[in-house]
Scaffold this motif. Structure first.
Motif, PDB file in Angstrom:
ATOM      1  N   GLY A  79       5.341   3.077   8.430  1.00  0.00           N
ATOM      2  CA  GLY A  79       4.182   2.826   7.465  1.00  0.00           C
ATOM      3  C   GLY A  79       4.395   3.112   6.106  1.00  0.00           C
ATOM      4  N   VAL A 117      -3.645  -1.304   2.015  1.00  0.00           N
ATOM      5  CA  VAL A 117      -2.666  -1.451   0.797  1.00  0.00           C
ATOM      6  C   VAL A 117      -1.837  -3.031   0.947  1.00  0.00           C
ATOM      7  N   VAL A 118      -1.298  -3.191   2.201  1.00  0.00           N
ATOM      8  CA  VAL A 118      -0.964  -4.506   2.129  1.00  0.00           C
ATOM      9  C   VAL A 118      -1.435  -5.727   1.907  1.00  0.00           C
ATOM     10  N   TYR A 171       4.283  -6.547   8.195  1.00  0.00           N
ATOM     11  CA  TYR A 171       2.925  -6.124   8.764  1.00  0.00           C
ATOM     12  C   TYR A 171       2.893  -5.961  10.305  1.00  0.00           C
ATOM     13  N   TYR A 182      -3.501   5.851  -1.171  1.00  0.00           N
ATOM     14  CA  TYR A 182      -3.488   5.904   0.344  1.00  0.00           C
ATOM     15  C   TYR A 182      -2.348   6.802   0.869  1.00  0.00           C
ATOM     16  N   GLN A 197       5.758   0.579   4.427  1.00  0.00           N
ATOM     17  CA  GLN A 197       4.888  -0.836   4.161  1.00  0.00           C
ATOM     18  C   GLN A 197       4.313  -0.690   2.775  1.00  0.00           C
ATOM     19  N   ILE A 198       3.927   0.486   2.360  1.00  0.00           N
ATOM     20  CA  ILE A 198       3.252   0.716   0.814  1.00  0.00           C
ATOM     21  C   ILE A 198       4.372   0.543  -0.115  1.00  0.00           C
ATOM     22  N   PHE A 257       5.101  -4.053  12.286  1.00  0.00           N
ATOM     23  CA  PHE A 257       4.768  -2.760  12.329  1.00  0.00           C
ATOM     24  C   PHE A 257       3.370  -2.423  13.431  1.00  0.00           C
ATOM     25  N   VAL A 258       2.367  -3.319  13.109  1.00  0.00           N
ATOM     26  CA  VAL A 258       1.318  -3.142  13.868  1.00  0.00           C
ATOM     27  C   VAL A 258       1.657  -3.436  15.476  1.00  0.00           C
ATOM     28  N   PHE A 270      -3.821   6.787  10.457  1.00  0.00           N
ATOM     29  CA  PHE A 270      -3.138   6.455   9.298  1.00  0.00           C
ATOM     30  C   PHE A 270      -3.011   4.514   8.946  1.00  0.00           C
ATOM     31  N   MET A 271      -3.177   4.142  10.156  1.00  0.00           N
ATOM     32  CA  MET A 271      -3.253   2.441  10.098  1.00  0.00           C
ATOM     33  C   MET A 271      -4.102   2.137   9.204  1.00  0.00           C
ATOM     34  N   ILE A 283      -2.379   1.736   5.619  1.00  0.00           N
ATOM     35  CA  ILE A 283      -1.614   0.715   5.535  1.00  0.00           C
ATOM     36  C   ILE A 283      -2.194  -0.622   5.322  1.00  0.00           C
ATOM     37  N   GLY A 284      -3.097  -1.107   6.151  1.00  0.00           N
ATOM     38  CA  GLY A 284      -3.837  -2.196   6.093  1.00  0.00           C
ATOM     39  C   GLY A 284      -4.246  -2.575   4.730  1.00  0.00           C
ATOM     40  N   THR A 342       4.977  -3.283  -0.504  1.00  0.00           N
ATOM     41  CA  THR A 342       3.748  -3.742  -1.091  1.00  0.00           C
ATOM     42  C   THR A 342       4.078  -3.663  -2.422  1.00  0.00           C
ATOM     43  N   ALA A 386      -6.459  -4.029  12.705  1.00  0.00           N
ATOM     44  CA  ALA A 386      -5.525  -4.228  12.045  1.00  0.00           C
ATOM     45  C   ALA A 386      -5.330  -5.547  11.115  1.00  0.00           C
TER      46      ALA A 386
END
Lengths: 136, 525
Positions: free
Chosen positions: A96, B85-86, A67, B291, A99-100, A70-71, B78-79, B82-83, A103, B250
């Motif tokens: 991105g 969900v993770v 993560y 998401y 990432q889902i 990615f950020v 979109f960020m 992602i945040g 998870t 994030a």
């Protein structure tokens, strides 16, 4: 609240149980409460802890690194992230979305691991301290 | 968008409210004990609670705010998806099972487990109240904006009345239904929301011949930013500082989710740790699907409605999803989408009200004021009175914050949760030496630094989009304080612990660790 009284417990050791002993080694103190100190140092509990950490530490490090990568790439490598992959879909959008996906994969892996490796061990440890409260 | 439209919206919404109130009423007939009110008697299954968890979590900020943020800012919006969900992995692996095994009703139960009860519980209640109010005000502000678009209510008074109605209905849910009723509201709403976004997504992708690339291509043509919307940096790429702001956001999204008090409290509605784990697995699936869909809906709105039309609409960014619905499905779909969005706000706010009232009644009233010897009936009565007070505060706050960007306000609540709660929870579960002073330092340190940094940030003053655009006391340059406040809270907890002469209670530590992993001593099966 561990009591000062010596407990009727003994550390769980494999093998050599006499026939007239109770089936489980009861880690219960004088008042019939679970003896948490003794359970904590028992081999079964330590094995449970090892199994837990063996999964959650690598998994947590993995998803955190993935993560944060990615950020950071989004913040400082915008050029790389906008490289097109399929048509207009670029590296950043794909990462991105991945990432889902990861998870969900880690979640299912943990659920499976817990069911197969953790829950049976939890039952083992619980059997050390079956108290009246829980049997009721 | 007036006339017949308004009637459809109102009737869909009215049906939802009546239906849910009926269910809440039916669910609540035996709603008397503290355990019923706070935790629905721990009687929900993991699957039910997982759906309710996603319902509690997927707020108006998610649906309206994120699809809007993507429709306007593309990649940078979109960020958020992602945040959010993770973040559930933290809840799954580190928090949910241990929390279920060690606590009963509130986050304070766990934090105070091996500490001195009164100060720690007071701190936990303070944090819960501040975070819940912040989050609630954001949701209420969203309700005002949504109504501006839906019912064509443009006057400030009209919107204020609508916010007040939302507040009253949600307090009704909580008073009548307690946790059981509120959970059913969450389940109904979550199913409606997921169905709605999934169908919209399938329809949208179908419209572009199931070719995502073609949809994105069309979106870039309709955005004034062109190709740049597909790349990072539209909103946060300007300067070195705004990149740090992006990282800060994030972090807050990742670490805040699993420490939101209303999310934590949900884990008590299931009978044991296995069901708590199952809840998170279900919630993760729901959230992941949701998401992924917002991505399509956001870019779809950009492609079909166009960024300019969205930003100039009455609700601004928040109106992207409703406008898209109107574009593809006319008034009926607009009515449905709006009703779903409204149901979302209502349900989330009800969950927050319940959490805040439980925290005050259980932690402050029963344990701090009555030293843990309150009559359970009195405790529930106090909780109900608190729910009404919290409702009034949220209505007033919501009217004041009306018109602010919802997703953004919510991100601040996440920063608060991440800095006040997460370090404390992790330390108390995983660090043997952690003690009362460490707990207090990390909670108050995180909470106050975060509140102060928000107060002096560009979110409050000094820029056009601030709450007070005319004043300028923004000393702190970042609009999200997470990157400073979260490490600060970890540090404060560490320093508080090692600087205190009071040793940690080893017996309690053993009990907490054994109980956290196995549930022994919790009475849970």
């Amino acid at each position: 609240m561990t009591k000062a009284l010596p407990s009727v417990s003994r550390p769980a050791q494999p093998g050599f149980a006499a026939f007239d002993e109770p089936r489980h080694s009861l880690l219960i103190d004088g008042d019939g409460e679970p003896d948490f100190g003794a359970i904590q140092t028992s081999e079964d509990f330590r094995a449970l802890k090892r199994r837990v950490t063996r999964f959650i530490i690598p998994a947590t490090l993995l998803f955190l690194t993935w993560y944060i990568t990615f950020v950071l790439l989004s913040a400082y490598a915008a050029g790389f992230m906008s490289t097109p992959l399929f048509g207009t879909v670029n590296v950043g959008l794909t990462m991105g979305f991945l990432q889902i996906v990861t998870t969900v994969i880690i979640t299912m892996a943990y659920a499976r691991y817990s069911k197969k490796r953790l829950d049976p061990q939890v039952e083992k440890v619980r059997a050390l301290a079956e108290t009246d409260e829980e049997l009721a | 968008m007036t006339g017949a439209n308004t009637a459809i919206n109102l009737s869909v919404f009215g049906i939802f409210v009546l239906l849910t109130l009926y269910i809440v009423y039916r669910a609540s007939t035996r709603n008397v004990s503290a355990s019923d009110y706070y935790a629905a008697g721990s009687s929900f299954t993991g699957t039910q609670n997982g759906i309710a968890l996603s319902g509690d979590f997927l707020s108006a900020a998610s649906f309206l705010g994120i699809s809007g943020a993507i429709a306007v800012n593309g990649y940078d919006g979109f960020m958020y998806s992602i945040g959010w969900v993770v973040a559930w992995l933290i809840g799954l692996m580190l928090i949910s099972e241990r929390l279920r095994n060690t606590g009963r009703f509130t986050m304070g139960d766990v934090m105070a487990f091996r500490m001195r009860q009164r100060p720690v519980r007071a701190a936990a209640a303070n944090a819960t109240l501040v975070i819940s109010l912040f989050y609630m005000i954001a949701q209420m502000a969203g309700a005002g904006g949504l109504m501006a678009l839906l019912l064509d209510v443009h006057s400030a008074v009209g919107q204020a009345i609508i916010i007040a109605v939302v507040g009253i209905v949600m307090v009704l849910y909580v008073l009548v239904g307690g946790m059981k009723g509120t959970t059913w509201v969450q389940i109904i709403k979550a199913v409606m929301l997921i169905l709605c976004v999934t169908l919209m997504t399938i329809f949208l992708i179908g419209k572009f011949g199931f070719d995502v690339s073609a949809m994105l291509d069309r979106a870039t043509q309709k955005s004034p930013l062109g190709e740049a919307v597909l790349s990072p940096g539209v909103k946060y790429g300007g300067s070195g500082l705004s990149k740090i702001d992006f990282i800060s956001l994030a972090l807050a999204l990742l670490l805040g989710t699993a420490s939101l008090p209303h999310v934590l409290m949900r884990f008590y509605t299931v009978p044991n740790a296995r069901e708590a784990r199952k809840s998170v697995v279900w919630a993760t699936w729901m959230v992941a699907i949701f998401y992924s869909c917002t991505l399509v809906i956001g870019f779809g709105a950009m492609a079909l409605v166009g960024t300019e039309k969205i930003t100039s609409a009455p609700g601004g960014e928040n109106s992207a999803a409703p406008l898209l619905a109107f574009q593809v499905g006319g008034t009926v779909l607009l009515g449905i989408v709006c009703a779903v969005a409204f149901a979302t706000i209502l349900a989330v706010v009800a969950g927050l009200t319940l959490t805040a009232s439980a925290s005050f009644a259980h932690d402050v009233y029963a344990n701090v004021i009555k030293h843990g010897e309150a009559d359970p009936r009195d405790e529930v009565r106090v909780a109900r009175i608190t729910a009404v007070c919290v409702g009034v505060l949220a209505i007033v706050g919501g009217i004041a914050a009306n018109g602010q960007n919802v997703a953004f306000l919510v991100a601040l609540a996440f920063a608060l949760a991440a800095s006040a709660n997460l370090p404390t929870l992790l330390y108390s579960m995983f660090w043997k030496r952690f003690n009362t002073r460490g707990t207090l330092w990390s909670m108050y340190g995180g909470l106050t630094s975060c509140v102060l940094l928000i107060a002096f940030s560009p979110a409050i003053s000094g820029s056009k989009s601030s709450v007070f655009p005319d004043a300028d006391f923004a000393f702190f340059p970042l609009s999200n304080p997470g990157i400073v406040a979260i490490p600060l809270s970890f540090l404060a907890g560490f320093l508080g612990t090692i600087l205190s002469k009071e040793p940690a209670d080893p017996a309690k530590q053993s009990e907490m660790e054994v109980r956290g992993l196995t549930g022994i001593g919790s009475g849970l099966r």
